[in-house]
Design an enzyme around this catalytic site. Structure first.
Site, PDB file in Angstrom:
ATOM      1  N   MET A  55       0.851  -1.181   0.000  1.00 29.11           N
ATOM      2  CA  MET A  55       0.000   0.000   0.000  1.00 29.11           C
ATOM      3  C   MET A  55       0.885   1.229   0.000  1.00 29.11           C
ATOM      4  O   MET A  55       1.993   1.204  -0.522  1.00 29.11           O
ATOM      5  CB  MET A  55      -0.908  -0.064   1.239  1.00 29.11           C
ATOM      6  CG  MET A  55      -2.294   0.523   1.055  1.00 29.11           C
ATOM      7  SD  MET A  55      -3.222  -0.241  -0.293  1.00 29.11           S
ATOM      8  CE  MET A  55      -4.774   0.595  -0.123  1.00 29.11           C
ATOM      9  N   CYS A  56       0.472   2.320   0.573  1.00 33.50           N
ATOM     10  CA  CYS A  56       1.244   3.557   0.689  1.00 33.50           C
ATOM     11  C   CYS A  56       0.464   4.496   1.608  1.00 33.50           C
ATOM     12  O   CYS A  56      -0.636   4.178   2.048  1.00 33.50           O
ATOM     13  CB  CYS A  56       1.440   4.261  -0.667  1.00 33.50           C
ATOM     14  SG  CYS A  56       2.334   3.296  -1.911  1.00 33.50           S
TER      15      CYS A  56
END
Length: 248
Positions: free
Chosen positions: A1-2
């Site tokens: 993800m981020c």
């Protein structure tokens, strides 16, 4: 993800929103509180910001973790900007490593980030990539799902779409190919567009406007954006609109 964040408002040092708050983006690189997929965002980071009198943003990106970069700490302390977009990266399997794969991506006056993933990348999204001309695919800044999404957004912007329209149309198209997570963030230095599609997104106003994957403190004023929504923000205000399902 981020994790990512954009800001518009009066001039400030980037560190005021990226490093100083107790749960700021730098903290989220090793201990995000709301992240649904992945646990550490140490596969790169980037900051893009605008200087007064120049509509083209500057960028500082690196392949390693933000907490280990002393130059970033100095930059975030001394620069002043009215608008910025920053991100810390957790790389998706099958995507290229390195600085070129770290957001923000840029084109002219715009900055872009993707918080999410295209599960099954790259095989499942070959037909999506094929909607772009071969020359545009060969010009991708990195071999990654985020770079492909940015190319799709760019194509819509170059065809005349507004920021929000370009993001929403890209999300609808990409969602046809699988259970994608498509939180996109885009700014031109005077407005922000963002999508919530598969992960968290919040906003807060006063002073300035902040749009972020998650709150950077526990102060009041943070509002969560409903899933499958488009957010549009300027210093004057924020609006949120539903994004229709591609199957609707």
């Amino acid at each position: 993800m981020c994790r990512h964040l954009a800001y518009l408002g009066e001039p400030l040092a980037p560190g005021a929103v990226l490093a100083e708050p107790p749960y700021a983006l730098v903290h989220q690189s090793w201990a995000p509180r709301r992240q649904r997929y992945g646990t550490v965002n140490a596969d790169g980071f980037g900051l893009g910001w605008y200087a007064d009198g120049d509509e083209r943003p500057a960028r500082y990106r690196r392949a390693g973790p933000v907490w280990a970069d002393e130059a970033f700490a100095d930059l975030a302390r001394v620069v002043r900007t009215r608008a910025l977009l920053a991100a810390v990266r957790s790389a998706t399997a099958g995507c290229a490593p390195g600085e070129a794969a770290a957001a923000p991506f840029t084109d002219g006056r715009r900055l872009f980030s993707h918080n999410g993933a295209l599960p099954g990348w790259p095989a499942a999204y070959g037909p999506l990539a094929a909607t772009l001309p071969a020359a545009e695919l060969m010009a991708l800044e990195a071999r990654s799902d985020s770079a492909l999404l940015w190319a799709l957004v760019q194509a819509r912007l170059q065809a005349g779409a507004e920021l929000g329209e370009a993001l929403a149309d890209t999300v609808r198209e990409a969602a046809k190919y699988g259970p994608a997570r498509l939180n996109l963030l885009l700014t031109d230095g005077s407005s922000i567009a963002a999508t919530a599609w598969g992960d968290t997104l919040f906003h807060r106003s006063g002073p300035g406007v902040v749009v972020a994957s998650e709150p950077y403190d526990d102060a009041p004023g943070w509002t969560e954006v409903p899933d499958r929504s488009l957010l549009l923000a300027t210093p004057a205000g924020i609006t949120v609109h539903p994004i229709d399902s591609p199957d609707a």
